[in-house]
Scaffold this motif. Structure first.
Motif, PDB file in Angstrom:
ATOM      1  N   PHE A 153       0.762  -1.018  -0.223  1.00 18.15           N
ATOM      2  CA  PHE A 153       0.099  -0.159  -0.012  1.00 18.15           C
ATOM      3  C   PHE A 153       0.891   1.188  -0.029  1.00 18.15           C
ATOM      4  O   PHE A 153       1.958   1.076   0.655  1.00 18.15           O
ATOM      5  CB  PHE A 153      -0.938  -0.021   1.369  1.00 18.15           C
ATOM      6  CG  PHE A 153      -1.731  -1.266   1.419  1.00 18.15           C
ATOM      7  CD1 PHE A 153      -3.230  -1.025   0.771  1.00 18.15           C
ATOM      8  CD2 PHE A 153      -1.550  -2.345   2.112  1.00 18.15           C
ATOM      9  CE1 PHE A 153      -4.072  -1.940   1.081  1.00 18.15           C
ATOM     10  CE2 PHE A 153      -2.530  -3.324   2.090  1.00 18.15           C
ATOM     11  CZ  PHE A 153      -3.765  -3.314   1.573  1.00 18.15           C
ATOM     12  N   VAL A 154       0.122   2.452  -0.449  1.00 18.66           N
ATOM     13  CA  VAL A 154       0.785   3.917  -0.506  1.00 18.66           C
ATOM     14  C   VAL A 154       0.731   4.098   1.069  1.00 18.66           C
ATOM     15  O   VAL A 154      -0.050   3.351   1.671  1.00 18.66           O
ATOM     16  CB  VAL A 154       0.217   4.693  -1.328  1.00 18.66           C
ATOM     17  CG1 VAL A 154       0.691   4.275  -2.915  1.00 18.66           C
ATOM     18  CG2 VAL A 154      -1.260   4.775  -0.991  1.00 18.66           C
ATOM     19  N   ALA A 155       1.298   5.272   1.506  1.00 17.32           N
ATOM     20  CA  ALA A 155       1.492   5.393   3.121  1.00 17.32           C
ATOM     21  C   ALA A 155      -0.225   6.025   3.338  1.00 17.32           C
ATOM     22  O   ALA A 155      -0.867   5.727   4.336  1.00 17.32           O
ATOM     23  CB  ALA A 155       2.138   6.414   3.278  1.00 17.32           C
ATOM     24  N   ALA A 156      -1.026   6.498   2.442  1.00 20.25           N
ATOM     25  CA  ALA A 156      -2.138   7.200   2.477  1.00 20.25           C
ATOM     26  C   ALA A 156      -3.171   6.630   1.669  1.00 20.25           C
ATOM     27  O   ALA A 156      -3.727   7.376   0.882  1.00 20.25           O
ATOM     28  CB  ALA A 156      -2.107   8.797   2.817  1.00 20.25           C
ATOM     29  N   PRO A 157      -3.435   5.466   1.650  1.00 21.58           N
ATOM     30  CA  PRO A 157      -4.547   4.960   0.814  1.00 21.58           C
ATOM     31  C   PRO A 157      -5.855   5.213   1.184  1.00 21.58           C
ATOM     32  O   PRO A 157      -6.306   5.543   2.287  1.00 21.58           O
ATOM     33  CB  PRO A 157      -4.271   3.259   0.709  1.00 21.58           C
ATOM     34  CG  PRO A 157      -4.058   3.085   2.282  1.00 21.58           C
ATOM     35  CD  PRO A 157      -3.014   4.369   2.571  1.00 21.58           C
ATOM     36  N   GLU A 158      -6.781   5.059   0.086  1.00 24.47           N
ATOM     37  CA  GLU A 158      -8.207   5.176   0.480  1.00 24.47           C
ATOM     38  C   GLU A 158      -8.736   3.744   0.601  1.00 24.47           C
ATOM     39  O   GLU A 158      -9.009   3.212  -0.440  1.00 24.47           O
ATOM     40  CB  GLU A 158      -8.803   6.161  -0.572  1.00 24.47           C
ATOM     41  CG  GLU A 158     -10.428   6.123  -0.436  1.00 24.47           C
ATOM     42  CD  GLU A 158     -11.122   7.071  -1.308  1.00 24.47           C
ATOM     43  OE1 GLU A 158     -12.263   7.552  -1.032  1.00 24.47           O
ATOM     44  OE2 GLU A 158     -10.774   7.349  -2.550  1.00 24.47           O
ATOM     45  N   ILE A 159      -9.322   3.330   1.479  1.00 27.79           N
ATOM     46  CA  ILE A 159     -10.035   2.174   1.755  1.00 27.79           C
ATOM     47  C   ILE A 159     -11.267   2.053   2.170  1.00 27.79           C
ATOM     48  O   ILE A 159     -11.660   2.781   3.292  1.00 27.79           O
ATOM     49  CB  ILE A 159      -8.822   0.863   2.598  1.00 27.79           C
ATOM     50  CG1 ILE A 159      -7.606   1.015   2.158  1.00 27.79           C
ATOM     51  CG2 ILE A 159      -9.547  -0.264   2.973  1.00 27.79           C
ATOM     52  CD1 ILE A 159      -6.495   0.647   3.149  1.00 27.79           C
ATOM     53  N   LEU A 160     -12.184   1.480   1.327  1.00 32.95           N
ATOM     54  CA  LEU A 160     -13.661   1.580   1.785  1.00 32.95           C
ATOM     55  C   LEU A 160     -14.143   0.036   1.581  1.00 32.95           C
ATOM     56  O   LEU A 160     -13.874  -0.749   0.517  1.00 32.95           O
ATOM     57  CB  LEU A 160     -14.068   2.589   0.606  1.00 32.95           C
ATOM     58  CG  LEU A 160     -13.788   3.900   0.454  1.00 32.95           C
ATOM     59  CD1 LEU A 160     -14.175   4.270  -0.922  1.00 32.95           C
ATOM     60  CD2 LEU A 160     -14.065   4.677   1.461  1.00 32.95           C
ATOM     61  N   VAL A 161     -15.141  -0.325   2.544  1.00 33.37           N
ATOM     62  CA  VAL A 161     -15.493  -1.501   2.739  1.00 33.37           C
ATOM     63  C   VAL A 161     -17.229  -1.164   2.841  1.00 33.37           C
ATOM     64  O   VAL A 161     -17.532  -0.688   3.698  1.00 33.37           O
ATOM     65  CB  VAL A 161     -15.101  -2.339   3.958  1.00 33.37           C
ATOM     66  CG1 VAL A 161     -15.875  -3.527   3.857  1.00 33.37           C
ATOM     67  CG2 VAL A 161     -13.619  -2.521   3.785  1.00 33.37           C
ATOM     68  N   TYR A 162     -18.084  -1.855   1.660  1.00 32.83           N
ATOM     69  CA  TYR A 162     -19.439  -1.627   1.806  1.00 32.83           C
ATOM     70  C   TYR A 162     -20.139  -3.008   2.123  1.00 32.83           C
ATOM     71  O   TYR A 162     -19.616  -3.882   1.814  1.00 32.83           O
ATOM     72  CB  TYR A 162     -19.880  -1.312   0.437  1.00 32.83           C
ATOM     73  CG  TYR A 162     -19.504   0.055  -0.093  1.00 32.83           C
ATOM     74  CD1 TYR A 162     -20.141   1.200   0.330  1.00 32.83           C
ATOM     75  CD2 TYR A 162     -18.128   0.250  -0.458  1.00 32.83           C
ATOM     76  CE1 TYR A 162     -19.678   2.367  -0.148  1.00 32.83           C
ATOM     77  CE2 TYR A 162     -17.623   1.535  -0.833  1.00 32.83           C
ATOM     78  CZ  TYR A 162     -18.553   2.612  -0.766  1.00 32.83           C
ATOM     79  OH  TYR A 162     -18.085   3.931  -1.071  1.00 32.83           O
ATOM     80  N   ASP A 163     -21.211  -3.017   2.470  1.00 33.01           N
ATOM     81  CA  ASP A 163     -22.016  -4.153   3.055  1.00 33.01           C
ATOM     82  C   ASP A 163     -23.047  -4.510   1.921  1.00 33.01           C
ATOM     83  O   ASP A 163     -22.822  -3.852   0.736  1.00 33.01           O
ATOM     84  CB  ASP A 163     -22.976  -3.885   4.275  1.00 33.01           C
ATOM     85  CG  ASP A 163     -23.845  -2.447   4.156  1.00 33.01           C
ATOM     86  OD1 ASP A 163     -24.209  -2.355   3.174  1.00 33.01           O
ATOM     87  OD2 ASP A 163     -24.629  -2.484   5.344  1.00 33.01           O
ATOM     88  N   LEU A 164     -23.616  -5.549   2.095  1.00 34.86           N
ATOM     89  CA  LEU A 164     -24.431  -6.100   1.024  1.00 34.86           C
ATOM     90  C   LEU A 164     -25.640  -4.951   0.534  1.00 34.86           C
ATOM     91  O   LEU A 164     -25.781  -5.246  -0.596  1.00 34.86           O
ATOM     92  CB  LEU A 164     -25.297  -7.284   1.347  1.00 34.86           C
ATOM     93  CG  LEU A 164     -24.446  -8.455   1.710  1.00 34.86           C
ATOM     94  CD1 LEU A 164     -25.402  -9.689   2.389  1.00 34.86           C
ATOM     95  CD2 LEU A 164     -23.654  -8.978   0.276  1.00 34.86           C
ATOM     96  N   ALA A 165     -26.029  -3.941   1.336  1.00 36.86           N
ATOM     97  CA  ALA A 165     -26.959  -3.188   0.835  1.00 36.86           C
ATOM     98  C   ALA A 165     -26.188  -1.840   0.577  1.00 36.86           C
ATOM     99  O   ALA A 165     -26.761  -0.863   0.426  1.00 36.86           O
ATOM    100  CB  ALA A 165     -27.681  -2.639   2.192  1.00 36.86           C
TER     101      ALA A 165
END
Length: 148
Positions: free
Chosen positions: A33-45
């Motif tokens: 990873f880069v030092a400041a990644p954008e990481i997003l996790v979504y649910d089924l909805a």
């Protein structure tokens, strides 16, 4: 990996992502990873359930969540697009299965196991001669949870 094409380098790096998580090689995992990644996790909805903007925070969260667990992470059906000489857009079909240790439910809120499917949507950038994740978005299509 310098003799590999950029797509092949990203494929190898993503395979390492899965292996490093499953074998709990957190230092090696963090180098993806880069030092400041954008990481997003979504649910089924399609609701955002967690996000990170720090590699160290994301790695620490993964490490904490998987402590004592056995896991298998797999990706396949890659769709890679060369955006520029230093950026690749990627979509991977994914499957993960995590089996958590038995624990006192009052102390450990994790389920007995989860088994999920979905897609990673990613941006990889070339940094210091290596391809690293700058953005990752996990969108699940199926998530089976077995409570304790």
């Amino acid at each position: 990996m310098s003799n590999l094409t950029p797509f092949e380098q990203v494929r190898v790096a993503k395979a390492r992502y899965c292996r490093f998580v499953d074998t709990k090689q957190w230092e090696a995992f963090s180098t993806l990873f880069v030092a400041a990644p954008e990481i997003l996790v979504y649910d089924l909805a399609d609701q955002l359930i967690v996000s990170f903007d720090s590699r160290d925070a994301y790695v620490a969260a993964c490490q904490g969540y998987l402590v004592g667990a056995h896991s298998s992470h797999q990706v396949h059906n890659d769709e890679l697009t060369q955006v520029s000489a230093t950026e690749i857009s990627a979509i991977w079909s994914m499957e993960d299965c995590v089996i958590f240790p038995e624990a006192d439910a009052s102390v450990d809120a994790r389920p007995a196991r989860h088994h999920g499917y979905g897609h990673y949507h990613e941006t990889w950038v070339q940094e210091d001669g290596a391809w690293r994740i700058a953005r990752i978005e996990l969108r699940r299509t199926i998530l089976e949870i077995t409570p304790k």
